[in-house]
Design a protein around this motif. Sequence first.
Motif, PDB file in Angstrom:
ATOM      1  N   ALA A 195      62.036  38.594  31.014  1.00 35.33           N
ATOM      2  CA  ALA A 195      61.961  39.409  29.633  1.00 35.33           C
ATOM      3  C   ALA A 195      63.063  40.770  29.933  1.00 35.33           C
ATOM      4  CB  ALA A 195      61.113  40.463  29.451  1.00 35.33           C
ATOM      5  N   TYR A 196      62.982  41.406  30.730  1.00 36.31           N
ATOM      6  CA  TYR A 196      64.164  42.373  30.916  1.00 36.31           C
ATOM      7  C   TYR A 196      65.887  42.316  31.127  1.00 36.31           C
ATOM      8  CZ  TYR A 196      64.163  47.634  31.943  1.00 36.31           C
ATOM      9  OH  TYR A 196      64.817  48.846  32.087  1.00 36.31           O
ATOM     10  N   THR A 197      65.935  40.516  31.852  1.00 37.81           N
ATOM     11  CA  THR A 197      67.105  40.357  32.141  1.00 37.81           C
ATOM     12  C   THR A 197      67.918  39.676  30.753  1.00 37.81           C
ATOM     13  OG1 THR A 197      66.368  39.844  34.291  1.00 37.81           O
ATOM     14  CG2 THR A 197      68.301  38.349  32.776  1.00 37.81           C
ATOM     15  N   PHE A 198      67.190  39.068  29.443  1.00 38.00           N
ATOM     16  CA  PHE A 198      67.578  39.143  28.686  1.00 38.00           C
ATOM     17  C   PHE A 198      67.563  40.434  27.635  1.00 38.00           C
ATOM     18  CE2 PHE A 198      65.536  34.535  29.063  1.00 38.00           C
ATOM     19  CZ  PHE A 198      66.167  33.695  28.542  1.00 38.00           C
ATOM     20  N   SER A 199      66.348  41.134  28.097  1.00 41.02           N
ATOM     21  CA  SER A 199      66.748  42.515  27.445  1.00 41.02           C
ATOM     22  C   SER A 199      68.227  43.205  27.319  1.00 41.02           C
ATOM     23  CB  SER A 199      65.571  43.377  27.481  1.00 41.02           C
ATOM     24  OG  SER A 199      65.490  44.593  28.491  1.00 41.02           O
ATOM     25  N   PHE A 200      68.620  43.572  28.212  1.00 40.23           N
ATOM     26  CA  PHE A 200      70.348  43.500  28.825  1.00 40.23           C
ATOM     27  C   PHE A 200      70.803  43.037  28.571  1.00 40.23           C
ATOM     28  CE2 PHE A 200      68.266  47.184  30.753  1.00 40.23           C
ATOM     29  CZ  PHE A 200      69.185  48.303  30.462  1.00 40.23           C
ATOM     30  N   ILE A 201      70.642  41.223  28.563  1.00 39.32           N
ATOM     31  CA  ILE A 201      72.219  40.297  28.061  1.00 39.32           C
ATOM     32  C   ILE A 201      71.710  40.814  26.516  1.00 39.32           C
ATOM     33  CG2 ILE A 201      72.791  37.995  27.171  1.00 39.32           C
ATOM     34  CD1 ILE A 201      71.228  37.054  30.376  1.00 39.32           C
ATOM     35  N   ASP A 202      71.292  41.195  25.623  1.00 34.71           N
ATOM     36  CA  ASP A 202      71.286  41.481  24.791  1.00 34.71           C
ATOM     37  C   ASP A 202      71.527  42.928  24.108  1.00 34.71           C
ATOM     38  OD1 ASP A 202      70.020  38.467  24.369  1.00 34.71           O
ATOM     39  OD2 ASP A 202      68.610  39.493  23.219  1.00 34.71           O
ATOM     40  N   ARG A 203      71.423  43.410  25.089  1.00 30.12           N
ATOM     41  CA  ARG A 203      72.063  44.803  24.704  1.00 30.12           C
ATOM     42  C   ARG A 203      73.488  45.304  25.135  1.00 30.12           C
ATOM     43  NH1 ARG A 203      68.632  49.892  27.572  1.00 30.12           N
ATOM     44  NH2 ARG A 203      66.920  48.345  27.187  1.00 30.12           N
ATOM     45  N   GLN A 204      74.093  44.677  26.561  1.00 32.33           N
ATOM     46  CA  GLN A 204      75.328  44.992  27.268  1.00 32.33           C
ATOM     47  C   GLN A 204      76.691  43.582  27.165  1.00 32.33           C
ATOM     48  OE1 GLN A 204      73.925  48.304  28.356  1.00 32.33           O
ATOM     49  NE2 GLN A 204      76.206  47.433  28.627  1.00 32.33           N
ATOM     50  N   ILE A 205      75.978  42.493  26.303  1.00 35.53           N
ATOM     51  CA  ILE A 205      77.289  41.859  26.087  1.00 35.53           C
ATOM     52  C   ILE A 205      78.019  43.541  25.146  1.00 35.53           C
ATOM     53  CG2 ILE A 205      75.725  41.106  23.366  1.00 35.53           C
ATOM     54  CD1 ILE A 205      78.896  38.900  26.140  1.00 35.53           C
ATOM     55  N   LEU A 206      77.959  43.145  24.910  1.00 31.95           N
ATOM     56  CA  LEU A 206      78.985  44.729  23.940  1.00 31.95           C
ATOM     57  C   LEU A 206      79.913  44.775  24.175  1.00 31.95           C
ATOM     58  CD1 LEU A 206      78.514  44.668  20.339  1.00 31.95           C
ATOM     59  CD2 LEU A 206      77.777  47.191  21.111  1.00 31.95           C
ATOM     60  N   SER A 207      80.080  45.522  25.329  1.00 31.28           N
ATOM     61  CA  SER A 207      80.529  45.818  26.342  1.00 31.28           C
ATOM     62  C   SER A 207      81.823  45.137  26.432  1.00 31.28           C
ATOM     63  CB  SER A 207      79.887  46.702  27.990  1.00 31.28           C
ATOM     64  OG  SER A 207      80.141  45.822  28.240  1.00 31.28           O
ATOM     65  N   LEU A 208      81.862  43.635  26.672  1.00 34.11           N
ATOM     66  CA  LEU A 208      83.003  43.179  26.754  1.00 34.11           C
ATOM     67  C   LEU A 208      83.870  42.368  25.525  1.00 34.11           C
ATOM     68  CD1 LEU A 208      83.929  41.693  29.807  1.00 34.11           C
ATOM     69  CD2 LEU A 208      82.924  39.537  29.369  1.00 34.11           C
ATOM     70  N   LEU A 209      82.896  43.066  24.925  1.00 32.92           N
ATOM     71  CA  LEU A 209      83.458  42.627  22.941  1.00 32.92           C
ATOM     72  C   LEU A 209      84.591  43.637  22.525  1.00 32.92           C
ATOM     73  CD1 LEU A 209      80.661  40.819  22.419  1.00 32.92           C
ATOM     74  CD2 LEU A 209      82.501  39.776  22.892  1.00 32.92           C
ATOM     75  N   VAL A 210      84.601  44.545  22.993  1.00 37.44           N
ATOM     76  CA  VAL A 210      85.012  45.669  21.906  1.00 37.44           C
ATOM     77  C   VAL A 210      86.640  45.714  21.452  1.00 37.44           C
ATOM     78  CG1 VAL A 210      85.801  48.288  22.788  1.00 37.44           C
ATOM     79  CG2 VAL A 210      83.713  47.736  23.731  1.00 37.44           C
ATOM     80  N   GLU A 211      87.333  44.885  22.369  1.00 39.30           N
ATOM     81  CA  GLU A 211      88.119  44.437  21.927  1.00 39.30           C
ATOM     82  C   GLU A 211      88.409  43.948  20.362  1.00 39.30           C
ATOM     83  OE1 GLU A 211      90.787  46.662  23.324  1.00 39.30           O
ATOM     84  OE2 GLU A 211      89.573  47.627  25.034  1.00 39.30           O
ATOM     85  N   PRO A 212      87.669  42.485  20.723  1.00 45.04           N
ATOM     86  CA  PRO A 212      88.282  41.386  19.771  1.00 45.04           C
ATOM     87  C   PRO A 212      87.197  42.087  18.371  1.00 45.04           C
ATOM     88  CG  PRO A 212      86.745  40.775  21.057  1.00 45.04           C
ATOM     89  CD  PRO A 212      87.440  41.987  21.984  1.00 45.04           C
ATOM     90  N   MET A 213      86.638  43.527  18.999  1.00 43.86           N
ATOM     91  CA  MET A 213      85.592  43.675  17.108  1.00 43.86           C
ATOM     92  C   MET A 213      86.340  44.654  17.190  1.00 43.86           C
ATOM     93  SD  MET A 213      81.732  43.600  19.161  1.00 43.86           S
ATOM     94  CE  MET A 213      80.917  44.544  17.721  1.00 43.86           C
ATOM     95  N   LYS A 214      86.762  45.982  17.890  1.00 46.25           N
ATOM     96  CA  LYS A 214      88.059  46.883  17.230  1.00 46.25           C
ATOM     97  C   LYS A 214      89.251  46.186  16.498  1.00 46.25           C
ATOM     98  CE  LYS A 214      89.088  50.277  19.688  1.00 46.25           C
ATOM     99  NZ  LYS A 214      90.576  51.444  20.362  1.00 46.25           N
ATOM    100  N   GLY A 272      75.612  41.712  33.736  1.00 48.96           N
ATOM    101  CA  GLY A 272      76.010  41.246  35.113  1.00 48.96           C
ATOM    102  C   GLY A 272      76.226  39.753  34.498  1.00 48.96           C
ATOM    103  N   LEU A 273      75.399  39.376  33.953  1.00 48.95           N
ATOM    104  CA  LEU A 273      75.463  37.705  33.566  1.00 48.95           C
ATOM    105  C   LEU A 273      75.655  37.706  32.188  1.00 48.95           C
ATOM    106  CD1 LEU A 273      72.196  36.081  34.219  1.00 48.95           C
ATOM    107  CD2 LEU A 273      74.036  34.832  34.823  1.00 48.95           C
ATOM    108  N   ALA A 274      75.775  38.802  31.149  1.00 46.27           N
ATOM    109  CA  ALA A 274      76.542  39.361  29.871  1.00 46.27           C
ATOM    110  C   ALA A 274      77.673  39.000  30.135  1.00 46.27           C
ATOM    111  CB  ALA A 274      76.016  40.572  29.503  1.00 46.27           C
TER     112      ALA A 274
END
Length: 448
Positions: free
Chosen positions: A35-54, A166-168
């Motif tokens: 459960a905590y793993t899924f929560s952090f995937i959903d929470r942290q995926i944003l950090s890798l999407l900074v450039e395309p989202m900007k 990490g998985l995110a």
Amino acid sequence: MLEKVDAQGQVDTLSTTSTKSTGYACYLIFILLLAYTFSFIDRQILSLLVEPMKRDLVISDTQMSLLQGLSFAIFYTLMGLPLGRLSDRKSRRGIIAASIFFWSIMTAACGLAKNYWHLFVARMGVGVGEAGLSPAAYSLIADSVDKKHLSKAIGVYTMGIYLGGGLALIVGGMVIQWANSFTTISLPFVGEIYTWQAVFLAVGLPGILLVPFLFTLQEPRRNVSPQSAASVSDVVAFFKTNRKTVLYHNFGAAFASVAGYGALAWVPSYLIRVHGLSSGEVGLIFGLIVLFAGAGGVLTGGAIADKLYRQGKLDAKMRVAMWAMLLGVIPTLFYPILSNLTPVLVLLTLSTFFANFMMGLGPAAIQEAVPTTMRGQFSALYLFVVNLIGLGLGPTLVALCTDYLFGAPEQVGYSLLLVTSIAMITSAILLWRSLPHYRKTIECLSED
């Protein structure tokens, strides 16, 4: 023997196997870890999407940091307090199941957002959902494992941060690399969306599959019935008596989280902007560092603290966390300013390892330093302080330094150095100040 409270508040006794058996405790921690793993995937995926989202949303680093931190943290922290109190009275597995369902839906909603403010609101929803997980999970673990193994057990649960983070990064990087050949993706019933929106849909919806497994968990016996959970006045009285223990502990953990969340949010952009790595390369490299060094730090910190506690060191958790902060600041001062990638990654690994000792020791200390009837509420208070300051300010402080102090996106490494090193030193000082007060609180609880 377990107690079951019926609708009229009567306590019945049920015959069942002890929830403190090793096999069942391992299973419970495994489900909560997922459960905590899924929560952090959903929470942290944003950090890798900074450039395309900007690029697609035409926003600054500071605006992006608000999506990573403040939009999530405000409602995550505010909702954590009432949900923490609820977990002292109601079914903890039910609270966790409802939380997983809601945050998964809201993560998927991020993938359907049409503009910045739609995305901001959806991130608030993710925060609301995730707020119900950890207070209930900490309480379940504390009532399901022997006290002498508590630091290690909560350390294993806390590994979800690193498995998820990490998985995110790893899976997100692979998806982004595959999607780089597309400008948009067309989906049935949805229409055309940007590739980063598809990533949100891909990581959000699978979390719903975990919900049925929560109902395979038992609700372990509390020392008192849920109706006898501590009143607000009892909680306030305990806080007043032990305020130095609680405040030094909570704020020490909060500044450790400023360093941790600041790095999680902006190290990917640092590696892309300064060292020229692609999103896919960053996802794999930094994802593996988070996965192994972060998780290794939590487990190592828990194992050392448990060993010292068995030797009679009542303040073992705070003492180990303090020394980890002091050791971790050394590589943190150097990796952002080096030009050669190899030593950067070695020092980043060491920084990640030491910086994350506190992530397991902090919540474990709460379970040890407060009465059983107050665990959920003080866990929620801990998460409120840690996430409002750490998650709410960590990413934004780095972005503000980049935008307004150094004035250039490629200077993000200097922003990381400044924010994370100051935060780790401050954390170490606060944890050092907590030691005599923490020992006194533990001694008083033992006497009671």
